[in-house]
Design a protein around this motif. Structure first.
Motif, PDB file in Angstrom:
ATOM      1  N   LEU A 157       0.837  -1.200   0.000  1.00 35.31           N
ATOM      2  CA  LEU A 157       0.000   0.000   0.000  1.00 35.31           C
ATOM      3  C   LEU A 157       0.874   1.254   0.000  1.00 35.31           C
ATOM      4  O   LEU A 157       0.581   2.227  -0.705  1.00 35.31           O
ATOM      5  N   VAL A 158       1.965   1.235   0.779  1.00 36.39           N
ATOM      6  CA  VAL A 158       2.880   2.377   0.795  1.00 36.39           C
ATOM      7  C   VAL A 158       3.518   2.562  -0.580  1.00 36.39           C
ATOM      8  O   VAL A 158       3.655   3.680  -1.082  1.00 36.39           O
ATOM      9  N   THR A 159       3.901   1.453  -1.226  1.00 35.03           N
ATOM     10  CA  THR A 159       4.469   1.530  -2.576  1.00 35.03           C
ATOM     11  C   THR A 159       3.468   2.145  -3.550  1.00 35.03           C
ATOM     12  O   THR A 159       3.810   3.023  -4.356  1.00 35.03           O
ATOM     13  N   LEU A 160       2.230   1.696  -3.462  1.00 34.64           N
ATOM     14  CA  LEU A 160       1.184   2.200  -4.352  1.00 34.64           C
ATOM     15  C   LEU A 160       0.923   3.683  -4.125  1.00 34.64           C
ATOM     16  O   LEU A 160       0.840   4.476  -5.079  1.00 34.64           O
ATOM     17  N   GLU A 161       0.809   4.078  -2.859  1.00 35.43           N
ATOM     18  CA  GLU A 161       0.535   5.478  -2.580  1.00 35.43           C
ATOM     19  C   GLU A 161       1.732   6.371  -2.919  1.00 35.43           C
ATOM     20  O   GLU A 161       1.554   7.543  -3.271  1.00 35.43           O
ATOM     21  N   SER A 162       2.943   5.830  -2.843  1.00 32.05           N
ATOM     22  CA  SER A 162       4.115   6.598  -3.268  1.00 32.05           C
ATOM     23  C   SER A 162       4.081   6.837  -4.779  1.00 32.05           C
ATOM     24  O   SER A 162       4.509   7.899  -5.260  1.00 32.05           O
ATOM     25  N   PHE A 163       3.584   5.861  -5.532  1.00 36.11           N
ATOM     26  CA  PHE A 163       3.379   6.032  -6.975  1.00 36.11           C
ATOM     27  C   PHE A 163       2.397   7.177  -7.211  1.00 36.11           C
ATOM     28  O   PHE A 163       2.651   8.094  -8.015  1.00 36.11           O
ATOM     29  N   ALA A 164       1.275   7.151  -6.505  1.00 41.72           N
ATOM     30  CA  ALA A 164       0.282   8.221  -6.647  1.00 41.72           C
ATOM     31  C   ALA A 164       0.876   9.570  -6.246  1.00 41.72           C
ATOM     32  O   ALA A 164       0.647  10.591  -6.921  1.00 41.72           O
ATOM     33  N   GLU A 165       1.653   9.588  -5.171  1.00 43.58           N
ATOM     34  CA  GLU A 165       2.269  10.833  -4.706  1.00 43.58           C
ATOM     35  C   GLU A 165       3.213  11.410  -5.754  1.00 43.58           C
ATOM     36  O   GLU A 165       3.185  12.618  -6.043  1.00 43.58           O
ATOM     37  N   ASP A 166       4.046  10.552  -6.336  1.00 43.89           N
ATOM     38  CA  ASP A 166       5.017  11.024  -7.330  1.00 43.89           C
ATOM     39  C   ASP A 166       4.315  11.564  -8.572  1.00 43.89           C
ATOM     40  O   ASP A 166       4.727  12.587  -9.139  1.00 43.89           O
ATOM     41  N   LEU A 167       3.258  10.884  -9.007  1.00 48.63           N
ATOM     42  CA  LEU A 167       2.533  11.361 -10.197  1.00 48.63           C
ATOM     43  C   LEU A 167       1.790  12.653  -9.887  1.00 48.63           C
ATOM     44  O   LEU A 167       1.789  13.593 -10.705  1.00 48.63           O
ATOM     45  N   ALA A 168       1.180  12.738  -8.717  1.00 46.02           N
ATOM     46  CA  ALA A 168       0.478  13.965  -8.335  1.00 46.02           C
ATOM     47  C   ALA A 168       1.440  15.138  -8.260  1.00 46.02           C
ATOM     48  O   ALA A 168       1.082  16.273  -8.623  1.00 46.02           O
ATOM     49  N   THR A 170       3.861  15.808 -10.118  1.00 44.79           N
ATOM     50  CA  THR A 170       4.136  16.371 -11.449  1.00 44.79           C
ATOM     51  C   THR A 170       3.062  17.370 -11.860  1.00 44.79           C
ATOM     52  O   THR A 170       3.275  18.163 -12.786  1.00 44.79           O
ATOM     53  N   ALA A 171       1.914  17.324 -11.175  1.00 47.36           N
ATOM     54  CA  ALA A 171       0.827  18.273 -11.439  1.00 47.36           C
ATOM     55  C   ALA A 171       0.746  19.330 -10.346  1.00 47.36           C
ATOM     56  O   ALA A 171      -0.216  20.110 -10.305  1.00 47.36           O
ATOM     57  N   GLY A 172       1.744  19.363  -9.449  1.00 43.90           N
ATOM     58  CA  GLY A 172       1.747  20.348  -8.380  1.00 43.90           C
ATOM     59  C   GLY A 172       0.799  20.039  -7.249  1.00 43.90           C
ATOM     60  O   GLY A 172       0.464  20.924  -6.452  1.00 43.90           O
ATOM     61  N   VAL A 173       0.381  18.782  -7.123  1.00 47.87           N
ATOM     62  CA  VAL A 173      -0.568  18.382  -6.076  1.00 47.87           C
ATOM     63  C   VAL A 173       0.205  17.705  -4.948  1.00 47.87           C
ATOM     64  O   VAL A 173       0.938  16.735  -5.193  1.00 47.87           O
ATOM     65  N   PRO A 174       0.061  18.159  -3.699  1.00 45.22           N
ATOM     66  CA  PRO A 174       0.824  17.570  -2.584  1.00 45.22           C
ATOM     67  C   PRO A 174       0.229  16.252  -2.116  1.00 45.22           C
ATOM     68  O   PRO A 174      -0.955  15.965  -2.342  1.00 45.22           O
ATOM     69  N   ARG A 175       1.051  15.474  -1.449  1.00 37.89           N
ATOM     70  CA  ARG A 175       0.617  14.191  -0.897  1.00 37.89           C
ATOM     71  C   ARG A 175      -0.590  14.362   0.019  1.00 37.89           C
ATOM     72  O   ARG A 175      -1.509  13.537   0.014  1.00 37.89           O
ATOM     73  N   GLU A 176      -0.599  15.419   0.808  1.00 38.53           N
ATOM     74  CA  GLU A 176      -1.680  15.617   1.782  1.00 38.53           C
ATOM     75  C   GLU A 176      -3.050  15.689   1.124  1.00 38.53           C
ATOM     76  O   GLU A 176      -4.063  15.342   1.754  1.00 38.53           O
ATOM     77  N   ALA A 177      -3.095  16.134  -0.127  1.00 34.06           N
ATOM     78  CA  ALA A 177      -4.385  16.233  -0.810  1.00 34.06           C
ATOM     79  C   ALA A 177      -4.974  14.864  -1.131  1.00 34.06           C
ATOM     80  O   ALA A 177      -6.196  14.727  -1.277  1.00 34.06           O
ATOM     81  N   LEU A 178      -4.111  13.852  -1.231  1.00 33.46           N
ATOM     82  CA  LEU A 178      -4.581  12.496  -1.524  1.00 33.46           C
ATOM     83  C   LEU A 178      -5.003  11.732  -0.270  1.00 33.46           C
ATOM     84  O   LEU A 178      -5.753  10.760  -0.365  1.00 33.46           O
ATOM     85  N   PRO A 180      -7.079  12.187   2.380  1.00 34.98           N
ATOM     86  CA  PRO A 180      -8.492  11.923   2.705  1.00 34.98           C
ATOM     87  C   PRO A 180      -9.121  10.886   1.778  1.00 34.98           C
ATOM     88  O   PRO A 180      -9.945  10.075   2.227  1.00 34.98           O
ATOM     89  N   LEU A 181      -8.719  10.901   0.494  1.00 32.84           N
ATOM     90  CA  LEU A 181      -9.230   9.908  -0.442  1.00 32.84           C
ATOM     91  C   LEU A 181      -8.766   8.506  -0.050  1.00 32.84           C
ATOM     92  O   LEU A 181      -9.543   7.541  -0.083  1.00 32.84           O
ATOM     93  N   VAL A 182      -7.511   8.398   0.347  1.00 31.98           N
ATOM     94  CA  VAL A 182      -6.977   7.098   0.772  1.00 31.98           C
ATOM     95  C   VAL A 182      -7.730   6.592   2.001  1.00 31.98           C
ATOM     96  O   VAL A 182      -8.135   5.427   2.066  1.00 31.98           O
ATOM     97  N   ARG A 183      -7.919   7.474   2.990  1.00 28.72           N
ATOM     98  CA  ARG A 183      -8.621   7.056   4.208  1.00 28.72           C
ATOM     99  C   ARG A 183     -10.054   6.632   3.909  1.00 28.72           C
ATOM    100  O   ARG A 183     -10.543   5.633   4.455  1.00 28.72           O
ATOM    101  N   ALA A 184     -10.743   7.381   3.048  1.00 28.60           N
ATOM    102  CA  ALA A 184     -12.119   7.032   2.707  1.00 28.60           C
ATOM    103  C   ALA A 184     -12.185   5.706   1.957  1.00 28.60           C
ATOM    104  O   ALA A 184     -13.083   4.885   2.187  1.00 28.60           O
ATOM    105  N   THR A 185     -11.219   5.483   1.079  1.00 22.57           N
ATOM    106  CA  THR A 185     -11.191   4.237   0.321  1.00 22.57           C
ATOM    107  C   THR A 185     -10.958   3.045   1.235  1.00 22.57           C
ATOM    108  O   THR A 185     -11.624   2.010   1.111  1.00 22.57           O
ATOM    109  N   VAL A 186     -10.019   3.176   2.168  1.00 23.00           N
ATOM    110  CA  VAL A 186      -9.749   2.085   3.104  1.00 23.00           C
ATOM    111  C   VAL A 186     -10.985   1.817   3.970  1.00 23.00           C
ATOM    112  O   VAL A 186     -11.338   0.654   4.222  1.00 23.00           O
TER     113      VAL A 186
END
Length: 245
Positions: A157-168, A170-178, A180-186
């Motif tokens: 899960l950490v590997t997957l979310e790090s992938f999402a963090e790195d891609l985000a 590139t669009a100027g989106v910080p990890r913190e913005a993702l 709440p979505l991760v918590r809701a999904t879990v």
């Protein structure tokens, strides 16, 4: 064996291994009113204890167990290791399904238990209950699958979310913005299992998936193979959900 014997094994408990797990278990058992020796340094024999718990690295379990005098119950806290390294002792294991720090509370923590005899398994349950855990039994033959599942649920899960963090990023989106979505999904997965699947693959929106893949190929080309594998696995999950619905 009389029912009192497993509980009696907690009358005198020795913990060998002065790392995070050893210290956390020792503190939690003392708080539960158990007479605890240690955590003791490696090389200790657990003399005077009824139950000896080895909080040492997996590779050192067999050597630590060999130093324990016969006649005692001996246990370890490894998730991946079977009871075999504890032979010829009457053996048990308890694996808290959580990240352990020095002040960890084990109340409500799921824990995988095993025992080489009925008495050893009963003692593992008494130990888990003293710590406030939510125990379940895992046979030695099932240990690799259990531990792989735990690694997938946590490490991957950490590997997957790090992938999402790195891609985000590139669009100027910080990890913190993702987050709440991760918590809701879990939370949704906990409540509904695979039925919690949402997004373009769940909707069959292949055009959006293609645009996502192009973005990954452009910005993180080294992750395209991972993206493709995740898409394939998610399509398979959606198909299984449709068959079961």
């Amino acid at each position: 064996m009389p029912d009192s014997q497993p509980a009696h094994a907690l009358a005198r408990v020795a913990i060998i291994g002065d790392g995070r797990v050893g210290r956390a278990i020792a503190t939690a058992l003392r708080n539960a009113g158990v007479d605890v020796q240690g955590p003791l340094g490696r090389g200790a024999t657990g003399d005077g204890a009824d139950l000896v718990l080895l909080a040492v690295p997996d590779a050192e379990i067999a050597a630590a167990a060999a130093l324990v005098a016969p006649g005692r119950l001996v246990g370890h806290f490894s998730g991946a290791t079977t009871l075999e390294p504890l032979a010829p002792h009457e053996a048990l294991s308890i694996h808290p399904l959580t990240t352990v720090t020095g002040d960890t509370s084990f109340a409500g923590v799921p824990a995988a238990l095993a025992g080489s005899t009925a008495r050893a398994l009963a003692t593992a349950h008494v130990l888990a209950e003293a710590l406030g855990m939510a125990p379940f039994d895992v046979a030695d033959d099932d240990r690799p699958a259990y531990h792989a599942a735990a690694s997938i649920a946590s490490n991957f899960l950490v590997t997957l979310e790090s992938f999402a963090e790195d891609l985000a990023a590139t669009a100027g989106v910080p990890r913190e913005a993702l987050a709440p979505l991760v918590r809701a999904t879990v939370a949704n997965w906990e409540a509904h299992g695979a039925a919690a699947l949402t997004g373009p693959i769940a909707r069959g929106d292949e055009a959006t998936v293609a645009r996502q893949r192009a973005a990954v190929a452009d910005r993180l080309p080294e992750r395209v193979e991972l993206f493709d594998a995740l898409v394939a696995a998610t399509r398979d999950l959606r198909a299984r959900q449709e068959v079961g619905s």
